[in-house]
Design an enzyme around this catalytic site. Structure first.
Site, PDB file in Angstrom:
ATOM      1  N   SER A 222       9.126   7.234 155.604  1.00 11.71           N
ATOM      2  CA  SER A 222      10.023   6.738 156.650  1.00 11.71           C
ATOM      3  C   SER A 222       9.875   7.561 157.921  1.00 11.71           C
ATOM      4  O   SER A 222       9.593   8.765 157.863  1.00 11.71           O
ATOM      5  CB  SER A 222      11.473   6.819 156.162  1.00 11.71           C
ATOM      6  OG  SER A 222      12.389   6.594 157.203  1.00 11.71           O
TER       7      SER A 222
ATOM      8  N   TYR B  65      18.612  11.009 152.911  1.00  7.65           N
ATOM      9  CA  TYR B  65      17.572   9.980 152.777  1.00  7.65           C
ATOM     10  C   TYR B  65      16.241  10.492 153.312  1.00  7.65           C
ATOM     11  O   TYR B  65      15.210  10.398 152.641  1.00  7.65           O
ATOM     12  CB  TYR B  65      17.995   8.720 153.537  1.00  7.65           C
ATOM     13  CG  TYR B  65      16.883   7.707 153.690  1.00  7.65           C
ATOM     14  CD1 TYR B  65      16.416   7.003 152.589  1.00  7.65           C
ATOM     15  CD2 TYR B  65      16.303   7.452 154.931  1.00  7.65           C
ATOM     16  CE1 TYR B  65      15.388   6.072 152.713  1.00  7.65           C
ATOM     17  CE2 TYR B  65      15.284   6.526 155.066  1.00  7.65           C
ATOM     18  CZ  TYR B  65      14.829   5.840 153.956  1.00  7.65           C
ATOM     19  OH  TYR B  65      13.812   4.940 154.086  1.00  7.65           O
TER      20      TYR B  65
END
Length: 335
Positions: free
Chosen positions: A127, A152
């Site tokens: 990501s 995350y």
């Protein structure tokens, strides 16, 4: 070839599965169909691809190591595209254990299965969130990413580190993809373009963080899928001349590589909302809010490493992509 796609009921997983099936490949898809967002949307995606004779869907959780091991020994995959994970920056603040289970233990289970089954190439989702506190733009895979600002992001950075260890120890070819704000038809309801479109059409307020001054490198789904397809056969090779001191950070002496998957430039949230208003034909009710914990102010992808390998440029601009999304949304939700 025979592919395993984890997260096959997810946004990107659905699209890559369909593209591979359209090309005649065999796809085995797994997904736990959790309720992080609307399960009926996940099932609707699956209904689009379950009709293919070469597609097999198995409901399975990544943290079930014995089931994952059995899956690999049963199907003898050629390549694995690992997209299954617990997504969402803000959700990770209140639900940290979900990320430890899915993104850390789940990723380890996939690595172990690939190692023991001689998988030719593992492609996995990272990501743009890993860039964290970095201020230099555009973000490059040659930048250090040691300061994540959400759990995350930390799990995605951990995925890259775990993959490098397996590439080094077991010669497992791994390619990590740092996705930048992917949007388009069949997208995720927790993502900006989807949320804004829904709120405008339903006449609800848009919650706009940092007063709309945040910028994102919005990347259309077809561009993402095209790049994944190209990279399937770009298998990382050992480079004995690479060193930590002198080599690019996104590469290694191991069979490992990292790429950004973006659109190369940033657009403000306000500009994005204006384009959605134009496509929808309605004005938004805007509720301006301060910056939220875990959010990155701006993202922009340096695509030099990717373009050096596959010579591929993004071709879908935001206005065109938003129109395609809104057309899909109106049809799917009967607006």
């Amino acid at each position: 070839m025979k592919f395993l796609i984890t997260g096959s009921a997810g946004f990107i997983g659905f699209h890559i599965s369909k593209r591979l099936l359209d090309s005649g490949h065999q796809v085995i898809g797994i997904d736990n169909l959790n309720d992080y967002y609307d399960v009926s949307l996940k099932k609707a995606r699956l209904n689009q691809i379950i009709k293919y004779s070469k597609f097999t869907f198995i409901k399975m959780d990544l943290i079930d190591s014995s089931s994952i091991s059995c899956l690999f020994s049963t199907y003898h995959f050629d390549r694995v595209i690992h997209l299954g994970a617990q997504a969402g920056v803000r959700y990770s603040i209140d639900h940290p254990n979900a990320y430890a289970n899915s993104n850390l233990i789940g990723h380890l289970n996939i690595l172990e299965a690939c190692r023991h089954n001689k998988i030719e190439h593992l492609i996995y989702a990272s990501s743009s969130s890993v860039y964290g506190l970095n201020n230099k733009l555009p973000f490059s895979t040659d930048d250090k990413v040691d300061h994540p600002i959400s759990l995350y992001a930390a799990t995605k950075k951990a995925n890259e580190l775990m993959s490098h260890a397996y590439s080094h120890l077991y010669k497992l070819p791994t390619t990590g993809l740092r996705f930048f704000t992917v949007y388009g038809p069949w997208g995720r309801p927790d993502m900006a373009v989807f949320k804004f479109t829904r709120s405008i059409l339903e006449g609800k307020q848009l919650h706009i963080y940092n007063h709309g001054h945040m910028k994102r490198d919005f990347t259309y789904i077809d561009d993402v899928v095209d790049r994944i397809i190209y990279l399937i056969d770009v298998i990382p090779q050992q480079n004995k001349n690479w060193t930590v001191e002198n080599g690019p950070i996104g590469s290694s002496s191991a069979t490992y590589h990292i790429y950004n998957i973006g659109n190369t430039h940033s657009v403000s949230l306000i500009t994005c909302i204006n384009l959605i208003e134009k496509a929808v034909g309605m004005k938004a009710k805007k509720n301006m809010l301060p910056m939220q914990p875990g959010d990155i102010l701006q993202t922009s992808a340096d695509m030099t490493a990717l373009q050096g390998n596959i010579n591929f440029q993004p071709y879908t601009n935001l206005e065109e992509g938003i129109k395609k999304f809104v057309d899909w949304y109106r049809k799917f939700y009967h607006y």
